[in-house]
Design a protein around this motif. Structure first.
Motif, PDB file in Angstrom:
ATOM      1  N   THR A 125       5.033   0.352   0.498  1.00 54.13           N
ATOM      2  CA  THR A 125       5.809   1.271  -0.327  1.00 54.13           C
ATOM      3  C   THR A 125       6.270   0.577  -1.598  1.00 54.13           C
ATOM      4  O   THR A 125       6.094  -0.627  -1.766  1.00 54.13           O
ATOM      5  CB  THR A 125       6.997   1.861   0.452  1.00 54.13           C
ATOM      6  OG1 THR A 125       7.519   2.984  -0.266  1.00 54.13           O
ATOM      7  CG2 THR A 125       8.094   0.830   0.668  1.00 54.13           C
ATOM      8  N   GLU A 181       9.425   0.090  -4.733  1.00 51.01           N
ATOM      9  CA  GLU A 181      10.865  -0.190  -4.821  1.00 51.01           C
ATOM     10  C   GLU A 181      11.717   1.062  -4.621  1.00 51.01           C
ATOM     11  O   GLU A 181      12.735   1.033  -3.928  1.00 51.01           O
ATOM     12  CB  GLU A 181      11.171  -0.812  -6.191  1.00 51.01           C
ATOM     13  CG  GLU A 181      12.612  -1.213  -6.378  1.00 51.01           C
ATOM     14  CD  GLU A 181      12.991  -2.466  -5.603  1.00 51.01           C
ATOM     15  OE1 GLU A 181      14.110  -2.505  -5.068  1.00 51.01           O
ATOM     16  OE2 GLU A 181      12.168  -3.388  -5.525  1.00 51.01           O
ATOM     17  N   VAL A 211      11.792   1.914  -0.712  1.00 40.64           N
ATOM     18  CA  VAL A 211      11.999   0.906   0.335  1.00 40.64           C
ATOM     19  C   VAL A 211      13.339   1.077   1.049  1.00 40.64           C
ATOM     20  O   VAL A 211      13.456   0.820   2.256  1.00 40.64           O
ATOM     21  CB  VAL A 211      11.804  -0.525  -0.208  1.00 40.64           C
ATOM     22  CG1 VAL A 211      12.961  -0.954  -1.101  1.00 40.64           C
ATOM     23  CG2 VAL A 211      11.604  -1.509   0.929  1.00 40.64           C
ATOM     24  N   ARG A 238      14.163   0.885   5.126  1.00 36.01           N
ATOM     25  CA  ARG A 238      15.146  -0.079   5.645  1.00 36.01           C
ATOM     26  C   ARG A 238      16.225   0.644   6.462  1.00 36.01           C
ATOM     27  O   ARG A 238      16.666   0.158   7.490  1.00 36.01           O
ATOM     28  CB  ARG A 238      15.775  -0.868   4.501  1.00 36.01           C
ATOM     29  CG  ARG A 238      14.860  -1.923   3.934  1.00 36.01           C
ATOM     30  CD  ARG A 238      15.548  -2.677   2.818  1.00 36.01           C
ATOM     31  NE  ARG A 238      14.754  -3.812   2.394  1.00 36.01           N
ATOM     32  CZ  ARG A 238      14.662  -4.225   1.139  1.00 36.01           C
ATOM     33  NH1 ARG A 238      15.324  -3.596   0.169  1.00 36.01           N
ATOM     34  NH2 ARG A 238      13.909  -5.267   0.830  1.00 36.01           N
ATOM     35  N   ALA A 296      11.277  -5.098   5.512  1.00 33.21           N
ATOM     36  CA  ALA A 296      10.524  -4.914   4.268  1.00 33.21           C
ATOM     37  C   ALA A 296      10.264  -6.274   3.643  1.00 33.21           C
ATOM     38  O   ALA A 296      11.204  -6.998   3.316  1.00 33.21           O
ATOM     39  CB  ALA A 296      11.300  -4.021   3.306  1.00 33.21           C
ATOM     40  N   TYR A 317       6.198  -3.396  -1.122  1.00 34.26           N
ATOM     41  CA  TYR A 317       6.754  -3.900   0.118  1.00 34.26           C
ATOM     42  C   TYR A 317       5.866  -3.504   1.291  1.00 34.26           C
ATOM     43  O   TYR A 317       5.410  -2.364   1.367  1.00 34.26           O
ATOM     44  CB  TYR A 317       8.152  -3.331   0.362  1.00 34.26           C
ATOM     45  CG  TYR A 317       9.148  -3.756  -0.674  1.00 34.26           C
ATOM     46  CD1 TYR A 317       9.985  -4.845  -0.456  1.00 34.26           C
ATOM     47  CD2 TYR A 317       9.237  -3.083  -1.894  1.00 34.26           C
ATOM     48  CE1 TYR A 317      10.893  -5.250  -1.420  1.00 34.26           C
ATOM     49  CE2 TYR A 317      10.138  -3.482  -2.862  1.00 34.26           C
ATOM     50  CZ  TYR A 317      10.957  -4.561  -2.617  1.00 34.26           C
ATOM     51  OH  TYR A 317      11.850  -4.973  -3.580  1.00 34.26           O
ATOM     52  N   CYS A 354       6.251  -2.700   5.004  1.00 35.31           N
ATOM     53  CA  CYS A 354       7.345  -2.317   5.900  1.00 35.31           C
ATOM     54  C   CYS A 354       6.817  -2.225   7.325  1.00 35.31           C
ATOM     55  O   CYS A 354       5.722  -1.704   7.561  1.00 35.31           O
ATOM     56  CB  CYS A 354       7.929  -0.977   5.463  1.00 35.31           C
ATOM     57  SG  CYS A 354       8.684  -1.042   3.833  1.00 35.31           S
TER      58      CYS A 354
END
Length: 140
Positions: free
Chosen positions: A103, A105, A108, A112, A118, A130, A132
């Motif tokens: 993914t 920014e 993310v 999370r 991440a 990222y 994840c």
């Protein structure tokens, strides 16, 4: 309800949702993304469906040790209602496998919040992306 919608991938409502998550949200890009799922035996396309309306989509691939999410989006008018979360948890419950995805920014934080770890990595197009990962939830 989370269900297979591969046969409906070419519907305009699905295309509008794909456009929200696809790298190329143009009509040609959306059509190519839908066709990729329709033609592949390895890729699955499920959606969150209520009263025969597709409200969210989740495109993924199942590997022996994980389910890899390639595409996930919720219709604009139904975002922030828990549909994305419900789709991810339903996917994990279907296969009893960890989930993995990449993914940007802007998204993310959502992952999370759901318990994904991440890990950032450099990306030529986005600067940073990222990976994840959500371990398989233990059943009680």
């Amino acid at each position: 309800m989370f269900q297979d919608i591969k046969c409906r991938a070419a519907e305009p409502a699905v295309g509008r949702i794909i456009a929200l998550a696809a790298v190329d949200g143009s009509p040609a890009g959306v059509a190519a993304e839908a066709e990729k799922y329709m033609k592949s035996n390895k890729l699955y396309l499920c959606g969150w469906v209520e009263d025969d309306q597709i409200l969210g989509i989740c495109g993924y691939e199942v590997h022996p040790a994980k389910a890899e999410v390639h595409l996930i989006a919720v219709a604009e008018q139904r975002q922030h209602e828990g549909i994305g979360t419900a789709m991810l948890y339903a996917l994990q419950a279907m296969y009893h496998l960890p989930l993995e995805l990449e993914t940007v920014e802007e998204a993310v934080g959502f992952y999370r919040k759901l318990g994904f770890t991440a890990t950032p990595f450099p990306d030529a197009a986005f600067g940073v992306k990222y990976t994840c990962f959500l371990p398989c939830q233990k059943e009680e």
